[in-house]
Design a protein around this motif. Structure first.
Motif, mmCIF file in Angstrom:
data_model
loop_
_atom_site.group_PDB
_atom_site.id
_atom_site.type_symbol
_atom_site.label_atom_id
_atom_site.label_comp_id
_atom_site.label_asym_id
_atom_site.label_seq_id
_atom_site.Cartn_x
_atom_site.Cartn_y
_atom_site.Cartn_z
ATOM 1 N N ALA A 190 -23.719 -11.609 -0.818
ATOM 2 C CA ALA A 190 -22.852 -10.585 -0.237
ATOM 3 C C ALA A 190 -22.182 -9.733 -1.304
ATOM 4 O O ALA A 190 -21.782 -8.601 -1.041
ATOM 5 N N GLY A 191 -22.028 -10.267 -2.514
ATOM 6 C CA GLY A 191 -21.405 -9.489 -3.585
ATOM 7 C C GLY A 191 -19.949 -9.179 -3.335
ATOM 8 O O GLY A 191 -19.475 -8.100 -3.682
ATOM 9 N N VAL A 192 -19.206 -10.122 -2.734
ATOM 10 C CA VAL A 192 -17.789 -9.897 -2.432
ATOM 11 C C VAL A 192 -16.939 -10.434 -3.574
ATOM 12 O O VAL A 192 -17.129 -11.560 -4.035
ATOM 13 N N ARG A 193 -15.997 -9.609 -4.028
ATOM 14 C CA ARG A 193 -15.016 -10.057 -5.004
ATOM 15 C C ARG A 193 -13.655 -9.527 -4.592
ATOM 16 O O ARG A 193 -13.570 -8.510 -3.885
ATOM 17 N N ILE A 194 -12.618 -10.228 -5.010
ATOM 18 C CA ILE A 194 -11.253 -9.842 -4.652
ATOM 19 C C ILE A 194 -10.482 -9.591 -5.939
ATOM 20 O O ILE A 194 -10.490 -10.426 -6.846
ATOM 21 N N VAL A 195 -9.851 -8.429 -6.009
ATOM 22 C CA VAL A 195 -9.173 -7.982 -7.220
ATOM 23 C C VAL A 195 -7.772 -7.491 -6.861
ATOM 24 O O VAL A 195 -7.591 -6.810 -5.846
ATOM 25 N N ARG A 196 -6.820 -7.824 -7.707
ATOM 26 C CA ARG A 196 -5.459 -7.321 -7.515
ATOM 27 C C ARG A 196 -5.373 -5.892 -8.019
ATOM 28 O O ARG A 196 -5.801 -5.582 -9.129
ATOM 29 N N ALA A 197 -4.818 -5.019 -7.199
ATOM 30 C CA ALA A 197 -4.545 -3.638 -7.604
ATOM 31 C C ALA A 197 -3.222 -3.678 -8.368
ATOM 32 O O ALA A 197 -2.152 -3.628 -7.768
ATOM 33 N N GLU A 198 -3.294 -3.795 -9.674
ATOM 34 C CA GLU A 198 -2.098 -4.026 -10.483
ATOM 35 C C GLU A 198 -1.281 -2.769 -10.758
ATOM 36 O O GLU A 198 -0.091 -2.867 -11.062
ATOM 37 N N VAL A 199 -1.890 -1.608 -10.689
ATOM 38 C CA VAL A 199 -1.166 -0.364 -10.920
ATOM 39 C C VAL A 199 -0.732 0.184 -9.565
ATOM 40 O O VAL A 199 -1.585 0.462 -8.709
ATOM 41 N N PRO A 200 0.570 0.305 -9.315
ATOM 42 C CA PRO A 200 1.013 0.855 -8.033
ATOM 43 C C PRO A 200 0.428 2.257 -7.815
ATOM 44 O O PRO A 200 0.654 3.160 -8.615
ATOM 45 N N SER A 201 -0.349 2.401 -6.750
ATOM 46 C CA SER A 201 -1.002 3.672 -6.456
ATOM 47 C C SER A 201 -0.765 4.044 -4.998
ATOM 48 O O SER A 201 -1.450 3.536 -4.102
ATOM 49 N N PRO A 202 0.210 4.928 -4.746
ATOM 50 C CA PRO A 202 0.452 5.343 -3.364
ATOM 51 C C PRO A 202 -0.788 5.884 -2.671
ATOM 52 O O PRO A 202 -1.036 5.570 -1.510
ATOM 53 N N ALA A 203 -1.602 6.668 -3.369
ATOM 54 C CA ALA A 203 -2.795 7.249 -2.736
ATOM 55 C C ALA A 203 -3.785 6.165 -2.322
ATOM 56 O O ALA A 203 -4.330 6.205 -1.210
ATOM 57 N N PHE A 204 -4.008 5.185 -3.186
ATOM 58 C CA PHE A 204 -4.954 4.120 -2.864
ATOM 59 C C PHE A 204 -4.409 3.245 -1.739
ATOM 60 O O PHE A 204 -5.139 2.893 -0.800
ATOM 61 N N SER A 205 -3.138 2.904 -1.798
ATOM 62 C CA SER A 205 -2.544 2.075 -0.743
ATOM 63 C C SER A 205 -2.551 2.798 0.595
ATOM 64 O O SER A 205 -2.816 2.193 1.632
ATOM 65 N N ARG A 206 -2.283 4.089 0.576
ATOM 66 C CA ARG A 206 -2.336 4.859 1.826
ATOM 67 C C ARG A 206 -3.764 4.908 2.363
ATOM 68 O O ARG A 206 -3.988 4.802 3.560
ATOM 69 N N PHE A 207 -4.745 5.050 1.473
ATOM 70 C CA PHE A 207 -6.145 5.013 1.899
ATOM 71 C C PHE A 207 -6.449 3.692 2.610
ATOM 72 O O PHE A 207 -7.034 3.677 3.697
#
Length: 183
Positions: free
Chosen positions: A28-45
């Motif tokens: 499946a190629g699933v990996r889980i990564v922490r978004a360490e840099v606060p990014s309003p645009a990415f979080s809103r997406f």
């Protein structure tokens, strides 16, 4: 027109409560990564991509500054599941007082549902909530992890939380004005 919406509040009170899901298959190629840099645009997406068909609206009017204020708080973490490099879903951990952590948002983009990614991501996120203090000096150890889900969420949401070891501690039902999606 109104509809009755039931909300279940669930909790874990010890790290040992986490009941892990099977991981998606190796292919499946699933990996889980922490978004360490606060990014309003990415979080809103993530919020809009996951929540559009689940009637998530409370953050739609948030400004860039409000998103940044929320994301930049010590202990707030966003963990993103990727399938072969494509964002598949996320879990957002919201630290509160006295060692309490809330899963404020969790879910998958529609194209990734029903593929065992949700249980895996929820397991991962619950474990990260329980070891949050290890990544955030000065944060008290987690004593309680909680979340709420409602009847407008996906049909497997409540069962997924229960299978991961969460126990219901409160249930409420309220009438809400139906939007076009429900009525």
């Amino acid at each position: 027109m109104t509809i009755d919406v039931t909300t279940w509040s669930l909790e874990q009170t010890a790290a040992a409560d986490v009941s892990p899901a099977r991981e998606p298959g190796a292919g499946a190629g699933v990996r889980i990564v922490r978004a360490e840099v606060p990014s309003p645009a990415f979080s809103r997406f993530l919020y809009t991509a996951v929540g559009a068909d689940n009637d998530w609206t409370d953050r739609l009017e948030w400004s860039h500054e409000r998103w940044l204020e929320f994301l930049d708080r010590p202990g707030t973490e966003t963990w993103v599941a990727y399938e072969r490099g494509t964002p598949a879903g996320y879990i957002e951990l919201d630290p509160q007082d006295a060692g309490v952590v809330e899963i404020s948002y969790f879910g998958l983009l529609p194209a990734f549902r029903g593929r065992r990614i949700g249980g895996h991501l929820l397991t991962w996120g619950a474990r990260r909530a329980w070891d949050l203090a290890e990544r955030w000096p000065g944060r008290p150890p987690t004593k309680r992890l909680w979340v709420h889900t409602c009847s407008k969420d996906g049909p497997y949401a409540l069962d997924n939380y229960r299978r991961r070891g969460f126990k219901v501690f409160d249930v409420t039902t309220e009438a809400e004005v139906a939007t076009g999606a429900e009525g």
